[in-house]
Enzyme design. Structure first.
Site, mmCIF file in Angstrom:
data_model
loop_
_atom_site.group_PDB
_atom_site.id
_atom_site.type_symbol
_atom_site.label_atom_id
_atom_site.label_comp_id
_atom_site.label_asym_id
_atom_site.label_seq_id
_atom_site.Cartn_x
_atom_site.Cartn_y
_atom_site.Cartn_z
ATOM 1 N N ASP A 1 0.849 -1.181 0.000
ATOM 2 C CA ASP A 1 0.000 0.000 0.000
ATOM 3 C C ASP A 1 0.890 1.238 0.000
ATOM 4 O O ASP A 1 2.117 1.134 -0.045
ATOM 5 C CB ASP A 1 -0.963 0.001 1.196
ATOM 6 C CG ASP A 1 -0.230 0.048 2.539
ATOM 7 O OD1 ASP A 1 1.013 0.133 2.541
ATOM 8 O OD2 ASP A 1 -0.893 0.002 3.583
ATOM 9 N N ASP B 1 1.432 4.911 2.090
ATOM 10 C CA ASP B 1 1.094 5.659 3.295
ATOM 11 C C ASP B 1 1.612 7.089 3.192
ATOM 12 O O ASP B 1 2.787 7.312 2.856
ATOM 13 C CB ASP B 1 1.713 4.996 4.539
ATOM 14 C CG ASP B 1 1.255 3.558 4.706
ATOM 15 O OD1 ASP B 1 0.091 3.269 4.392
ATOM 16 O OD2 ASP B 1 2.065 2.720 5.144
ATOM 17 N N ASP C 1 -3.246 4.970 2.472
ATOM 18 C CA ASP C 1 -3.566 5.417 3.826
ATOM 19 C C ASP C 1 -3.142 6.870 3.971
ATOM 20 O O ASP C 1 -1.992 7.221 3.687
ATOM 21 C CB ASP C 1 -2.841 4.572 4.876
ATOM 22 C CG ASP C 1 -3.488 3.202 5.057
ATOM 23 O OD1 ASP C 1 -4.622 3.039 4.601
ATOM 24 O OD2 ASP C 1 -2.851 2.322 5.650
#
Length: 471
Positions: free
Chosen positions: A323, A325, A395
């Site tokens: 992912d 961040d 995120d």
């Protein structure tokens, strides 16, 4: 610290005085099927519950193992482990099925023995075994500090097979809510990651921290069960280990079975299932930088003076990640309040219009942490040459400037490095460290810090740069 008392576990082959054989309680509807549930890793209470359930359904479930058993039911065991157990009982596999508990639960659900499929059969021990020499002559033992936050650990791992085995065991422990065992295995894996070369002799590990008897046995054997099903289900965006475990017990072992099951999924899980292949595909550094450009323009639009930093594995030097961040702050304390809702609103209303082939599909996971610490998880689509878009998890974290150094340290990772840093703070310095602050428990006050270097100095540690925090 008072040691915990070890619970006495009855041997699977021992008959309790008040236990009746299955044939004496319910009529046996399926005489050709004689079941035995292996207690190892399943646990005594769960084994007793499943045994009673089977008997109520008309199955013959033996309390004692005997030569008449046709089906051995296991949970979280490999085929090799089950065969070793059978050999210890003076029996072999000949004529017997070694099956995962999923076959048993599906049979209970349908009320009859279901067809044995490949997914029901116990898996073999994963390959990649490392053969460690037992001769300790002319061997120099390794030496590493006791805490991961004292060690420099780059992305180069000379003992990947061993650390993978320990990580798999940690996953199993955490799934079973045995967090203490999970942490112990992860600490052992972190020690091996920090070693300057591959382990070739068990005596090299003599005196190393965090390597208990169980971890050493894993290292010696170097191979444990692969939790492929669990990894597939928890790989769905928005699905945790408890939800995945519940689905597994209900007979769901792959994505198609989940789609066909009629399970109620929230919006994040629906998106995660629909775009599973995209989200599981590693995100490259170039893609992360492209997303930073998108989010950076959004931040600049709602708050021109706000700052954005790419954190997580990419800040530690990784070229790929699962992912992306971002940590966002404002140089003026208090000006970050309300920034997250404005940012999310801007992205949802304008990104698809102003930036081609970019969409948002997930809503807020949780918006408020300690009043001023905000996080937003989303999946966005980035342009690809081979197709118009693909899904990527992002995120977003908003922190006040007074907490920014602590947030940057915490969100950089690795997870185990941060855990060890907090353990060091508590055990060695009498302090409490989080992604928000550092608190001196002895003096009863918060300690300010404007940089990661200051936090390390307060903890009495040599500063370790992000690219050496890959514990």
């Amino acid at each position: 610290m008072v040691p915990l008392k070890r619970r006495k576990v009855a041997n699977s082959g021992t008959l309790n005085a008040g236990t009746h054989n299955s044939a004496a309680t319910q009529p046996n509807k399926f005489p050709q099927v004689i079941l035995f549930l292996l207690e190892r890793k399943m646990g005594a209470s769960r084994r007793a519950f499943l045994s009673q359930l089977g008997r109520r359904k008309g199955f013959q479930v033996e309390e004692l193992f005997s030569k008449n058993v046709t089906h051995v039911i296991c949970e979280s065991n490999t085929a090799q482990e089950a065969r070793m157990w059978l050999e210890a009982q003076g029996a072999g596999q000949a004529g017997r099925h070694l099956l995962d508990v999923s076959w048993y639960t599906e049979s209970m659900r349908d009320g009859h023995p279901v067809e044995i499929l490949d997914r029901h059969k116990l898996q073999q021990t994963p390959g990649g075994t490392v053969h460690l020499l037992m001769n300790d002559s002319e061997v120099t033992p390794f030496s590493v500090p006791g805490y991961a936050c004292q060690r420099r650990c780059t992305l180069e791992n000379h003992n990947a097979v061993l650390t993978d085995a320990l990580s798999l065991l940690a996953e199993n422990a955490e799934l079973s809510d045995e967090d203490g065992r999970g942490v112990a295995f992860r600490r052992a894996a972190a020690v091996l990651k920090a070693l300057p070369s591959a382990v070739t002799n068990m005596s090299q590990l003599t005196g190393l921290p965090c390597l208990g008897g169980h971890s050493l046995r894993v290292i010696k054997v170097s191979g444990w069960v692969s939790f492929a099903v669990l990894q597939v289900l928890t790989g769905i965006f928005g699905v945790g280990s408890k939800t995945a475990d519940r689905w597994i017990r209900e007979g769901i072992h792959n994505l198609q079975q989940l789609r066909d099951s009629g399970q109620t999924l929230n919006r994040a899980q629906q998106a995660g299932l629909e775009h599973y292949d995209d989200i599981k595909q590693p995100v490259s550094l170039a893609e992360a930088e492209a997303i930073r450009g998108i989010v950076g323009r959004a931040v600049a639009s709602v708050s021109p003076e706000a700052q954005i930093v790419l954190t997580g594995g990419f800040r530690r030097g990784k070229l790929t990640g699962h992912d992306v961040d971002f940590l966002i702050t404002h140089p003026e304390e208090g000006s970050e309040v309300g920034l997250m809702p404005k940012l999310v609103s801007w992205l949802e209303s304008r990104v698809s219009c102003h930036l081609q082939n970019v969409l948002l599909i997930c809503d807020v996971i949780f918006l408020l942490m300690f009043a001023l610490f905000c996080r937003f998880s989303l999946c966005c689509f980035i342009d690809k040459q081979t197709r118009r878009w693909r899904a990527v998890r992002v995120d977003l974290v908003v922190s006040p400037i007074s907490q920014f150094a602590f947030a940057l340290l915490g969100w950089t990772g690795s997870k185990l490095f941060e855990r060890e840093l907090r353990r060091w703070a508590g055990h060695e310095k009498g302090m409490s460290l989080s992604s928000h602050a550092l608190y001196d428990n002895k003096q009863g006050r918060y300690i300010r810090a404007s940089s990661e270097e200051e936090i390390f100095a307060h903890l009495g540690l040599e500063f370790i740069p992000p690219n050496e925090r890959n514990a």
